[in-house]
Motif scaffolding. Structure first.
Motif, PDB file in Angstrom:
ATOM      1  N   UNK A 185      12.269  -2.127  -3.939  1.00  0.00           N
ATOM      2  CA  UNK A 185      11.640  -3.351  -3.121  1.00  0.00           C
ATOM      3  C   UNK A 185      10.614  -3.052  -2.709  1.00  0.00           C
ATOM      4  N   UNK A 186       9.535  -2.821  -2.891  1.00  0.00           N
ATOM      5  CA  UNK A 186       7.718  -2.543  -3.173  1.00  0.00           C
ATOM      6  C   UNK A 186       7.438  -2.347  -4.361  1.00  0.00           C
ATOM      7  N   UNK A 187       6.724  -3.474  -4.841  1.00  0.00           N
ATOM      8  CA  UNK A 187       6.412  -3.326  -6.072  1.00  0.00           C
ATOM      9  C   UNK A 187       5.616  -2.729  -6.535  1.00  0.00           C
ATOM     10  N   UNK A 188       4.691  -2.468  -5.336  1.00  0.00           N
ATOM     11  CA  UNK A 188       3.070  -1.461  -5.638  1.00  0.00           C
ATOM     12  C   UNK A 188       3.577   0.004  -5.401  1.00  0.00           C
ATOM     13  N   UNK A 189       4.610   0.540  -5.088  1.00  0.00           N
ATOM     14  CA  UNK A 189       4.353   2.041  -4.668  1.00  0.00           C
ATOM     15  C   UNK A 189       4.177   3.111  -5.990  1.00  0.00           C
ATOM     16  N   UNK A 190       5.354   2.635  -6.784  1.00  0.00           N
ATOM     17  CA  UNK A 190       4.824   3.613  -8.149  1.00  0.00           C
ATOM     18  C   UNK A 190       3.502   3.417  -8.707  1.00  0.00           C
ATOM     19  N   UNK A 191       2.814   2.276  -9.193  1.00  0.00           N
ATOM     20  CA  UNK A 191       1.753   2.769  -8.892  1.00  0.00           C
ATOM     21  C   UNK A 191       0.462   2.748  -8.317  1.00  0.00           C
ATOM     22  N   UNK A 192       0.943   2.869  -6.921  1.00  0.00           N
ATOM     23  CA  UNK A 192       0.662   3.069  -6.279  1.00  0.00           C
ATOM     24  C   UNK A 192       0.254   4.954  -6.518  1.00  0.00           C
ATOM     25  N   UNK A 193       1.672   5.798  -6.703  1.00  0.00           N
ATOM     26  CA  UNK A 193       1.651   6.906  -6.115  1.00  0.00           C
ATOM     27  C   UNK A 193       1.139   7.390  -7.988  1.00  0.00           C
ATOM     28  N   UNK A 194       1.247   7.343  -8.448  1.00  0.00           N
ATOM     29  CA  UNK A 194       0.799   7.187 -10.260  1.00  0.00           C
ATOM     30  C   UNK A 194      -0.687   7.353 -10.265  1.00  0.00           C
ATOM     31  N   UNK A 204      -4.045  15.395  -2.331  1.00  0.00           N
ATOM     32  CA  UNK A 204      -3.243  16.218  -1.557  1.00  0.00           C
ATOM     33  C   UNK A 204      -2.453  15.428   0.146  1.00  0.00           C
ATOM     34  N   UNK A 205      -3.769  15.344   0.927  1.00  0.00           N
ATOM     35  CA  UNK A 205      -3.086  15.659   1.803  1.00  0.00           C
ATOM     36  C   UNK A 205      -2.378  13.478   1.932  1.00  0.00           C
ATOM     37  N   UNK A 206      -3.061  12.632   1.320  1.00  0.00           N
ATOM     38  CA  UNK A 206      -1.752  11.526   1.544  1.00  0.00           C
ATOM     39  C   UNK A 206      -0.937  11.215   0.264  1.00  0.00           C
ATOM     40  N   UNK A 207      -0.493  12.345  -0.539  1.00  0.00           N
ATOM     41  CA  UNK A 207       0.449  12.153  -0.873  1.00  0.00           C
ATOM     42  C   UNK A 207       1.249  12.884  -0.450  1.00  0.00           C
ATOM     43  N   UNK A 208       1.373  13.769   0.433  1.00  0.00           N
ATOM     44  CA  UNK A 208       2.285  14.550   1.422  1.00  0.00           C
ATOM     45  C   UNK A 208       2.870  13.490   2.775  1.00  0.00           C
ATOM     46  N   UNK A 209       1.511  12.566   2.722  1.00  0.00           N
ATOM     47  CA  UNK A 209       2.004  11.877   3.820  1.00  0.00           C
ATOM     48  C   UNK A 209       3.438  10.642   3.205  1.00  0.00           C
ATOM     49  N   UNK A 210       2.971  10.511   2.495  1.00  0.00           N
ATOM     50  CA  UNK A 210       3.728   9.922   1.924  1.00  0.00           C
ATOM     51  C   UNK A 210       5.319  10.099   1.103  1.00  0.00           C
ATOM     52  N   UNK A 211       5.170  11.691   0.671  1.00  0.00           N
ATOM     53  CA  UNK A 211       6.602  12.023   0.039  1.00  0.00           C
ATOM     54  C   UNK A 211       7.094  12.362   1.464  1.00  0.00           C
ATOM     55  N   UNK A 212       6.570  12.465   2.445  1.00  0.00           N
ATOM     56  CA  UNK A 212       7.262  13.079   3.780  1.00  0.00           C
ATOM     57  C   UNK A 212       7.973  11.469   4.411  1.00  0.00           C
ATOM     58  N   UNK A 213       6.816  10.493   4.195  1.00  0.00           N
ATOM     59  CA  UNK A 213       7.651   8.879   4.472  1.00  0.00           C
ATOM     60  C   UNK A 213       9.727   8.974   3.666  1.00  0.00           C
ATOM     61  N   UNK A 214       9.021   8.688   2.527  1.00  0.00           N
ATOM     62  CA  UNK A 214      10.073   8.870   1.594  1.00  0.00           C
ATOM     63  C   UNK A 214      11.137   9.107   1.275  1.00  0.00           C
ATOM     64  N   UNK A 215      11.065  10.468   1.826  1.00  0.00           N
ATOM     65  CA  UNK A 215      12.337  11.634   2.098  1.00  0.00           C
ATOM     66  C   UNK A 215      12.986  11.525   3.674  1.00  0.00           C
TER      67      UNK A 215
END
Length: 374
Positions: A193-202, A260-271
């Motif tokens: 549902x969020x087209x940009x999310x995968x490219x952002x994480x990658x 890593x701080x940004x990635x941790x925040x995103x993964x916390x949000x998703x989980x």
């Protein structure tokens, strides 16, 4: 395994072979029972789509082209090796070029590839008996493991692990299987549902890997400094600001720590979002959700043994458990403050994702995203 220009940095085939040889056998089930479990998980994965869409107000009926694969532990290993190989390719090519320029580089690459393959296989053998389900964001399609088009992912449900846990917890198996599917379907909905999310994480992951030091002397110097920090070996009288960091975090570059701080925040949000959704949907479709949640939460916190607890800490799995807790608390607080539609502003762009600090203080995210916009 070889590639153009010399040996691979990781022997991926050896990693698969090692993991499948070492992984624990699954629970004993008859052939008929195994077929029934697989069929039910597929039905639950399908029915979860409408439940998650209705609760989250995300997505439509025609957005999903992501395959749902019910796999055994060996299938989970093969899928994850394929994902690792795709994500790590730029870094491994960088390391290969550096090693190949030195004396004996080809020989070192061949030996190192075998060693790394065995190490990765041992790691995957440990994890393969613990993962219930997984949305593979970076999943190259293979003959055995299809994936969504345009570099999309796939949803894995690890049947023997689900059966093992439902028996261990002594909960209703049909309710538990649906409960697990609700969590994993939420991840599939997030990315579809969020087209940009995968490219952002990658992009974030590749930036992190791009900062990795490949010069041995630089790495050794950073390890020495980290060891001194952990041992309290500073002599300049400066206040120690490394409290709470793991050894791996200490040897990262400053740029990697920011990423890593940004990635941790995103993964916390998703989980956390997935946990919030499966508990929110649960009372309407999973009659025993309260019992399941309480027993599962206790199991997460307890761990299996001292060895298991040590391995979880070493591999960072304890940090992942904190992501579930902190992320779910963030989602709950925001929804209570601004409603589900207000929370869904988080998916507007990378700029509306919460920071690591905002995960801990949801009101700060609300103030930044909502009050500023209003």
């Amino acid at each position: 395994m070889t590639s153009l220009g010399g040996a691979e940095m990781v022997d991926w085939n050896l990693a698969v072979a090692t993991a499948t040889r070492l992984v624990r056998p699954g629970p004993e089930v008859s052939r008929d029972e195994a077929r029934e479990v697989v069929a039910e998980l597929r039905r639950h994965a399908k029915s979860s789509e409408a439940h998650v869409r209705s609760f989250t107000r995300m997505g439509t009926e025609d957005i999903h082209d992501t395959p749902v694969l019910v796999v055994d532990r060996a299938g989970w290993v093969r899928a994850n090796v394929a994902g690792f190989r795709a994500v790590l390719k730029p870094l491994l090519e960088k390391m290969k070029d550096r090693r190949g320029s030195g004396p004996g580089g080809a020989v070192l690459g061949a030996v190192g590839g075998k060693v790394t393959g065995v190490e990765l296989g041992m790691l995957l053998s440990f994890l393969a008996s613990r993962v219930l389900g997984q949305y593979e964001t970076f999943a190259p399609a293979t003959r055995e493991l299809p994936a969504a088009g345009n570099g999309g992912g796939r949803l894995l449900l690890v049947a023997p692990n689900i059966v093992h846990v439902e028996r261990e917890l002594d909960v209703d198996p049909h309710d538990f299987r649906l409960w697990v599917c609700l969590h994993e379907e939420t991840h599939r909905t997030q990315f579809s549902s969020v087209p940009w999310l995968r490219d952002h994480l990658e992009g974030e992951i590749q930036s992190f890997l791009g900062e990795t030091e490949v010069d041995p002397m630089t790495v050794l110097e950073r390890v020495r400094e980290a060891a001194q920090s952990l041992a309290g070996g500073r002599t300049d009288g400066a206040e120690d600001d490394d409290g709470g960091r793991t050894f791996v975090e200490l040897v990262q570059t400053p740029a990697q720590r920011e990423i890593l701080a940004r990635l941790t925040a995103v993964m916390s949000l998703l989980e956390g979002h997935a946990d919030y959704v499966m508990d929110g949907v649960g009372p309407d479709v999973v009659p025993s959700v309260t019992e399941i949640r309480e027993k599962f939460k206790e199991r997460r916190q307890r761990g299996a043994s001292r060895l298991d607890q040590a391995l979880r800490k070493l591999l960072g799995l304890d940090a992942k458990l904190r992501q579930y807790r902190d992320g779910e608390r963030f989602v709950r607080a925001v929804v209570e403050e601004v409603g589900m539609d207000g929370f869904n502003r988080v998916w507007t762009s990378p700029n509306t994702l919460p920071t690591k600090a905002e995960i801990a203080k949801p009101a700060d995210w609300v103030a930044r995203v909502h009050r500023k916009a209003d």
